[in-house]
Design a protein around this motif. Structure first.
Motif, PDB file in Angstrom:
ATOM      1  N   ARG A  36      -1.619  37.414  -5.086  1.00 21.55           N
ATOM      2  CA  ARG A  36      -1.417  35.839  -4.860  1.00 21.55           C
ATOM      3  C   ARG A  36      -2.662  35.133  -5.082  1.00 21.55           C
ATOM      4  NH1 ARG A  36       3.577  34.149  -4.861  1.00 21.55           N
ATOM      5  NH2 ARG A  36       5.017  35.314  -3.658  1.00 21.55           N
ATOM      6  N   GLY A  37      -2.602  34.168  -5.918  1.00 21.95           N
ATOM      7  CA  GLY A  37      -4.001  33.233  -6.110  1.00 21.95           C
ATOM      8  C   GLY A  37      -4.184  32.681  -4.854  1.00 21.95           C
ATOM      9  N   ARG A  38      -5.592  32.810  -4.734  1.00 22.35           N
ATOM     10  CA  ARG A  38      -6.111  32.469  -3.285  1.00 22.35           C
ATOM     11  C   ARG A  38      -5.920  30.715  -3.144  1.00 22.35           C
ATOM     12  NH1 ARG A  38      -9.730  33.434  -6.881  1.00 22.35           N
ATOM     13  NH2 ARG A  38     -11.554  32.314  -7.199  1.00 22.35           N
ATOM     14  N   LYS A  39      -6.180  30.067  -4.156  1.00 27.78           N
ATOM     15  CA  LYS A  39      -6.036  28.618  -4.421  1.00 27.78           C
ATOM     16  C   LYS A  39      -4.556  27.974  -4.846  1.00 27.78           C
ATOM     17  CE  LYS A  39     -10.852  28.155  -5.764  1.00 27.78           C
ATOM     18  NZ  LYS A  39     -11.452  27.776  -6.965  1.00 27.78           N
ATOM     19  N   SER A  40      -3.776  28.914  -5.731  1.00 30.18           N
ATOM     20  CA  SER A  40      -2.325  28.100  -6.212  1.00 30.18           C
ATOM     21  C   SER A  40      -1.371  28.852  -5.255  1.00 30.18           C
ATOM     22  CB  SER A  40      -2.374  28.395  -7.371  1.00 30.18           C
ATOM     23  OG  SER A  40      -2.390  30.128  -7.683  1.00 30.18           O
ATOM     24  N   GLY A  41      -1.928  29.992  -4.631  1.00 32.29           N
ATOM     25  CA  GLY A  41      -0.645  30.647  -4.117  1.00 32.29           C
ATOM     26  C   GLY A  41       0.428  31.177  -5.005  1.00 32.29           C
ATOM     27  N   GLN A  42       0.358  31.278  -6.447  1.00 36.27           N
ATOM     28  CA  GLN A  42       1.311  31.718  -7.507  1.00 36.27           C
ATOM     29  C   GLN A  42       0.612  33.025  -7.903  1.00 36.27           C
ATOM     30  OE1 GLN A  42       3.925  30.109  -8.827  1.00 36.27           O
ATOM     31  NE2 GLN A  42       3.089  28.406  -6.962  1.00 36.27           N
ATOM     32  N   TYR A  58      -8.533  54.665  -6.499  1.00 35.30           N
ATOM     33  CA  TYR A  58      -9.377  53.274  -6.447  1.00 35.30           C
ATOM     34  C   TYR A  58      -9.175  52.515  -7.674  1.00 35.30           C
ATOM     35  CZ  TYR A  58     -12.272  55.378  -3.018  1.00 35.30           C
ATOM     36  OH  TYR A  58     -12.774  56.299  -1.855  1.00 35.30           O
ATOM     37  N   VAL A  59      -9.556  51.293  -7.736  1.00 34.64           N
ATOM     38  CA  VAL A  59      -9.566  50.462  -9.013  1.00 34.64           C
ATOM     39  C   VAL A  59     -11.016  49.740  -8.956  1.00 34.64           C
ATOM     40  CG1 VAL A  59      -7.189  49.956  -9.393  1.00 34.64           C
ATOM     41  CG2 VAL A  59      -8.464  48.402  -8.015  1.00 34.64           C
ATOM     42  N   LEU A  60     -11.409  49.548 -10.204  1.00 38.60           N
ATOM     43  CA  LEU A  60     -12.965  48.707 -10.094  1.00 38.60           C
ATOM     44  C   LEU A  60     -12.749  47.322 -10.867  1.00 38.60           C
ATOM     45  CD1 LEU A  60     -15.966  48.931  -9.990  1.00 38.60           C
ATOM     46  CD2 LEU A  60     -15.882  49.848 -12.601  1.00 38.60           C
ATOM     47  N   SER A  61     -13.295  46.358 -10.099  1.00 40.19           N
ATOM     48  CA  SER A  61     -13.227  45.010 -10.884  1.00 40.19           C
ATOM     49  C   SER A  61     -14.722  45.377 -11.697  1.00 40.19           C
ATOM     50  CB  SER A  61     -13.864  44.149  -9.785  1.00 40.19           C
ATOM     51  OG  SER A  61     -14.027  42.940 -10.472  1.00 40.19           O
ATOM     52  N   GLY A  62     -14.713  45.509 -12.855  1.00 40.46           N
ATOM     53  CA  GLY A  62     -15.663  45.838 -13.704  1.00 40.46           C
ATOM     54  C   GLY A  62     -16.371  44.619 -14.421  1.00 40.46           C
ATOM     55  N   ILE A  63     -15.682  43.410 -14.146  1.00 40.11           N
ATOM     56  CA  ILE A  63     -16.513  42.151 -14.684  1.00 40.11           C
ATOM     57  C   ILE A  63     -16.902  41.591 -13.589  1.00 40.11           C
ATOM     58  CG2 ILE A  63     -15.466  40.254 -16.096  1.00 40.11           C
ATOM     59  CD1 ILE A  63     -15.762  42.745 -17.776  1.00 40.11           C
ATOM     60  N   PRO A  64     -18.004  41.232 -13.590  1.00 39.16           N
ATOM     61  CA  PRO A  64     -18.392  40.575 -12.020  1.00 39.16           C
ATOM     62  C   PRO A  64     -17.844  39.268 -12.219  1.00 39.16           C
ATOM     63  CG  PRO A  64     -20.207  41.850 -13.176  1.00 39.16           C
ATOM     64  CD  PRO A  64     -19.280  41.759 -14.097  1.00 39.16           C
ATOM     65  N   GLY A  65     -17.325  38.721 -10.939  1.00 42.83           N
ATOM     66  CA  GLY A  65     -16.869  37.316 -10.705  1.00 42.83           C
ATOM     67  C   GLY A  65     -15.342  37.424 -11.122  1.00 42.83           C
ATOM     68  N   SER A  66     -14.777  38.367 -11.386  1.00 39.10           N
ATOM     69  CA  SER A  66     -13.323  38.391 -11.830  1.00 39.10           C
ATOM     70  C   SER A  66     -12.474  37.711 -10.808  1.00 39.10           C
ATOM     71  CB  SER A  66     -12.844  39.756 -12.215  1.00 39.10           C
ATOM     72  OG  SER A  66     -12.729  40.522 -11.138  1.00 39.10           O
ATOM     73  N   ALA A  67     -11.530  36.977 -11.212  1.00 38.84           N
ATOM     74  CA  ALA A  67     -10.611  36.050 -10.173  1.00 38.84           C
ATOM     75  C   ALA A  67      -9.620  36.808  -9.507  1.00 38.84           C
ATOM     76  CB  ALA A  67      -9.704  34.940 -11.147  1.00 38.84           C
ATOM     77  N   TRP A  68      -9.240  38.187 -10.159  1.00 39.52           N
ATOM     78  CA  TRP A  68      -8.428  38.980  -9.438  1.00 39.52           C
ATOM     79  C   TRP A  68      -9.030  39.685  -8.382  1.00 39.52           C
ATOM     80  CZ3 TRP A  68      -8.973  43.985  -8.390  1.00 39.52           C
ATOM     81  CH2 TRP A  68      -9.969  44.874  -9.174  1.00 39.52           C
ATOM     82  N   HIS A  70     -11.400  38.324  -6.574  1.00 39.48           N
ATOM     83  CA  HIS A  70     -11.610  37.310  -5.440  1.00 39.48           C
ATOM     84  C   HIS A  70     -10.415  37.126  -4.679  1.00 39.48           C
ATOM     85  CE1 HIS A  70     -15.765  35.895  -6.290  1.00 39.48           C
ATOM     86  NE2 HIS A  70     -15.129  35.777  -7.544  1.00 39.48           N
ATOM     87  N   ASN A  71      -9.208  37.060  -5.451  1.00 39.03           N
ATOM     88  CA  ASN A  71      -7.804  36.927  -4.816  1.00 39.03           C
ATOM     89  C   ASN A  71      -7.395  38.311  -4.334  1.00 39.03           C
ATOM     90  OD1 ASN A  71      -7.283  34.242  -6.173  1.00 39.03           O
ATOM     91  ND2 ASN A  71      -6.301  35.413  -8.055  1.00 39.03           N
ATOM     92  N   VAL A  72      -7.731  39.303  -4.560  1.00 40.18           N
ATOM     93  CA  VAL A  72      -7.688  40.573  -3.723  1.00 40.18           C
ATOM     94  C   VAL A  72      -8.177  40.293  -2.367  1.00 40.18           C
ATOM     95  CG1 VAL A  72      -8.105  43.044  -3.447  1.00 40.18           C
ATOM     96  CG2 VAL A  72      -7.131  42.273  -5.571  1.00 40.18           C
ATOM     97  N   ARG A  73      -9.562  40.161  -2.194  1.00 40.31           N
ATOM     98  CA  ARG A  73     -10.138  39.970  -1.170  1.00 40.31           C
ATOM     99  C   ARG A  73      -9.729  38.914  -0.083  1.00 40.31           C
ATOM    100  NH1 ARG A  73     -14.737  39.521  -5.181  1.00 40.31           N
ATOM    101  NH2 ARG A  73     -15.897  41.339  -5.197  1.00 40.31           N
ATOM    102  N   ALA A  74      -8.883  37.973  -0.555  1.00 40.43           N
ATOM    103  CA  ALA A  74      -8.256  36.973   0.236  1.00 40.43           C
ATOM    104  C   ALA A  74      -6.876  37.370   0.619  1.00 40.43           C
ATOM    105  CB  ALA A  74      -8.240  35.762  -0.592  1.00 40.43           C
ATOM    106  N   ALA A  75      -6.395  38.460  -0.014  1.00 41.07           N
ATOM    107  CA  ALA A  75      -4.745  38.639   0.006  1.00 41.07           C
ATOM    108  C   ALA A  75      -4.581  39.720   1.159  1.00 41.07           C
ATOM    109  CB  ALA A  75      -4.385  39.185  -1.178  1.00 41.07           C
ATOM    110  N   ASP A  76      -3.514  39.666   1.763  1.00 41.20           N
ATOM    111  CA  ASP A  76      -3.209  40.919   2.742  1.00 41.20           C
ATOM    112  C   ASP A  76      -2.735  42.121   2.012  1.00 41.20           C
ATOM    113  OD1 ASP A  76      -3.914  39.682   5.045  1.00 41.20           O
ATOM    114  OD2 ASP A  76      -1.882  38.597   5.144  1.00 41.20           O
ATOM    115  N   THR A  77      -1.990  42.043   0.900  1.00 42.51           N
ATOM    116  CA  THR A  77      -1.299  42.911   0.123  1.00 42.51           C
ATOM    117  C   THR A  77      -1.080  42.754  -1.242  1.00 42.51           C
ATOM    118  OG1 THR A  77       0.967  42.149   0.436  1.00 42.51           O
ATOM    119  CG2 THR A  77       0.257  43.902   2.159  1.00 42.51           C
TER     120      THR A  77
END
Length: 146
Positions: A36-42, A58-68, A70-77
């Protein structure tokens, strides 16, 4: 941290992968992560490539600042889909001091992910040493059952 623009061919690949996954076609280890998007909820989806280190996934966010990321950090699941298989998971960001071995494993196990990082200008050589040295910019997440 500013988001790096994805090269056109990576954006195209992401659209193709998401479309194929939507109809149940798996593409090797590539998995579609939906959060879920941390701002839109979509729901927001992006292809990722899980890899294993010492029995953990594991998965890697290999692009610094990637939106996904940021969204994962804010999400429960999150939802992870590979072909017709879907699972719900929690994702735990690994502290910078513990990232070295995980980043080295990514360099060895996910050459296409490294190539994408090279195309985006995130890394210069894609070597395991270079990825480990970039631990403060690259964010690995451990996938835990929800």
């Amino acid at each position: 941290m500013n988001q790096v623009a994805l090269p056109r061919k990576v954006r195209f690949f992401n659209v193709v992968v998401k479309g194929l996954q939507r109809v149940g076609i798996a593409l090797g280890p590539v998995t579609v992560l939906t959060v879920r998007g941390r701002k839109s909820g979509q729901p927001r989806s992006t292809p990722v490539t899980p890899f294993r280190v010492d029995g953990a996934e594991y998965v890697l966010s290999g692009i610094p600042g990637s939106a996904w990321a940021h969204n994962v950090r804010a999400a429960d699941t999150v939802e992870l889909r590979s072909g017709r298989r879907t699972r719900t998971a929690r994702m735990v960001e690994i502290p910078v001091a513990e990232r070295g071995p995980i980043l080295r494993a990514f360099a060895e196990q996910v050459p296409r992910g490294v190539a994408m990082m090279l195309d985006a200008g995130v890394v210069r050589t894609g070597s395991a040493d270079e990825l480990e040295a970039a631990a403060d910019r690259l964010a690995p997440f451990r996938i835990d059952p929800a």
